[in-house]
Design a protein around this motif. Structure first.
Motif, PDB file in Angstrom:
ATOM      1  N   GLU A 110      39.187  44.297  41.531  1.00  0.00           N
ATOM      2  CA  GLU A 110      38.307  43.918  40.415  1.00  0.00           C
ATOM      3  C   GLU A 110      36.846  44.163  40.766  1.00  0.00           C
ATOM      4  OE1 GLU A 110      36.929  39.895  37.970  1.00  0.00           O
ATOM      5  OE2 GLU A 110      38.808  39.878  39.104  1.00  0.00           O
ATOM      6  N   ALA A 148      34.257  46.951  39.034  1.00  0.00           N
ATOM      7  CA  ALA A 148      33.020  46.503  38.395  1.00  0.00           C
ATOM      8  C   ALA A 148      31.776  47.068  39.066  1.00  0.00           C
ATOM      9  CB  ALA A 148      32.960  44.978  38.395  1.00  0.00           C
ATOM     10  N   HIS A 160      30.681  46.165  42.015  1.00  0.00           N
ATOM     11  CA  HIS A 160      30.017  45.104  42.770  1.00  0.00           C
ATOM     12  C   HIS A 160      30.280  45.193  44.267  1.00  0.00           C
ATOM     13  CE1 HIS A 160      30.323  42.568  38.836  1.00  0.00           C
ATOM     14  NE2 HIS A 160      29.323  43.416  38.810  1.00  0.00           N
TER      15      HIS A 160
END
Length: 330
Positions: A137, A141, A143
């Motif tokens: 995830e 994203a 990140h």
């Protein structure tokens, strides 16, 4: 990352990686439980801790506690079982009336601290970080970079694409500088934006950005002229900051010496604006190594050391836009 449930040591390790923004190596990641949107303090660890290291770590965790205002903590130590055991012992000493979950990640295995020098289970849980949902995830994203600090910093090293290419780029840079001095600053900034920068801004940092030597020279020349550089800042937004960070990283990679340092420092500013703290710090370290007296680099260093929020970038952009408007009316 919302509604995270930690049900295993593997989950704890994967969450620490996802929130830290990089793959920690010989580092301690402290996570405030129940407030995952806040900062995640990271501190280096010695793989073979000494009494002095224990004292340093104790002082560091006290500082982290103050930063997090006494909230419940979870700690994940990366590197060695010895350093992770030290973390557990320090947490017990620092918080005798609370149970602070402490986890270790060493040799590809995740373990949980059980007190008195013990980790459970003794054999540990294998962790495939690249496949764990928390990590997947964060990667999707944008990140997280699944690289260590050392690997991130190496990506900003000067002339890493070869001496011959660096020599060609240096020659092209000098030619660009000769052109810039004949132009008004706002015209030079507009030229650098339209011819060398704008085409990369609609791409994500992971979507095939490849900066040509011609564009690298043009951008480096613009960055070395303070007025032109400041006028270019109006195009640096939080939305395009990841793409810009990759553009400036590639400019730094092809050039050598202080010219490379300036590009790495601009990459650091873009990573800071997009809230990639580790990448910002390592890009800045690489940039200041090549250009130790760089004024913007030292200013950014003070901002990072003081923990100034990246939203300050928009204030800098506003000032740059005002300067651009003034230049264009002259």
């Amino acid at each position: 990352m919302k509604n995270v449930e930690i049900s295993s040591s593997s989950d704890a390790v994967a969450l620490a990686v996802a929130l830290s923004g990089h793959l920690p190596s010989n580092e301690l990641v402290v996570i405030p439980q129940g407030s995952l949107g806040s900062g995640v303090p990271i501190t280096p660890l010695d793989p073979r801790p000494s009494l002095r290291e224990v004292g340093r770590l104790l002082a560091g965790i006290k500082g982290i506690e103050h930063h997090l205002e006494g909230r419940q903590l979870m700690a994940v130590a990366f590197g060695s079982i010895e350093s992770a055991a030290m973390v557990g012992a320090v947490m017990e000493r620092l918080r005798p009336d609370e149970v602070t979950p402490v986890f270790a990640y060493a040799d590809g295995l995740a373990r949980r601290w059980e007190g008195e020098g013990l980790f459970w289970p003794a054999s540990g849980e294998p962790v495939d970080l690249a496949a764990h949902p928390f990590v997947v995830e964060a990667l999707a994203a944008g990140h997280l970079q699944l690289r260590t600090r050392g690997e991130i910093r190496a990506s900003f090293a000067p002339a890493q694409l070869g001496a011959q290419r660096a020599a060609r780029a240096r020659e092209a840079l000098h030619a660009e500088q000769s052109t810039i001095v004949t132009m008004a600053p706002h015209k030079a900034a507009q030229r650098a934006y339209e011819q060398a920068l704008s085409g990369y801004l609609d791409k994500g940092a992971d979507r095939g950005i490849t900066v040509s030597d011609e564009h690298a020279a043009m951008l480096a020349a613009a960055a070395l002229d303070l007025q032109v550089r400041d006028l270019l800042l109006i195009h640096f937004t939080t939305e395009n900051a990841p793409a810009l960070a990759e553009v400036w990283r590639q400019v730094a990679a092809v050039l050598d010496g202080p010219n490379s340092g300036t590009a790495a420092i601009l990459a650091a500013a873009c990573h800071w604006a997009s809230r990639h703290a580790v990448a910002a710090r390592e890009a800045l370290n690489a940039g200041l190594e090549s250009a130790p007296e760089h004024s913007l680099g030292r200013l950014l260093e003070r901002a990072l050391d003081a923990g100034i929020h990246p939203s300050m970038w928009e204030h800098l952009r506003t000032a740059a836009a005002q300067a651009a408007a003034e230049q264009s009316t002259r």
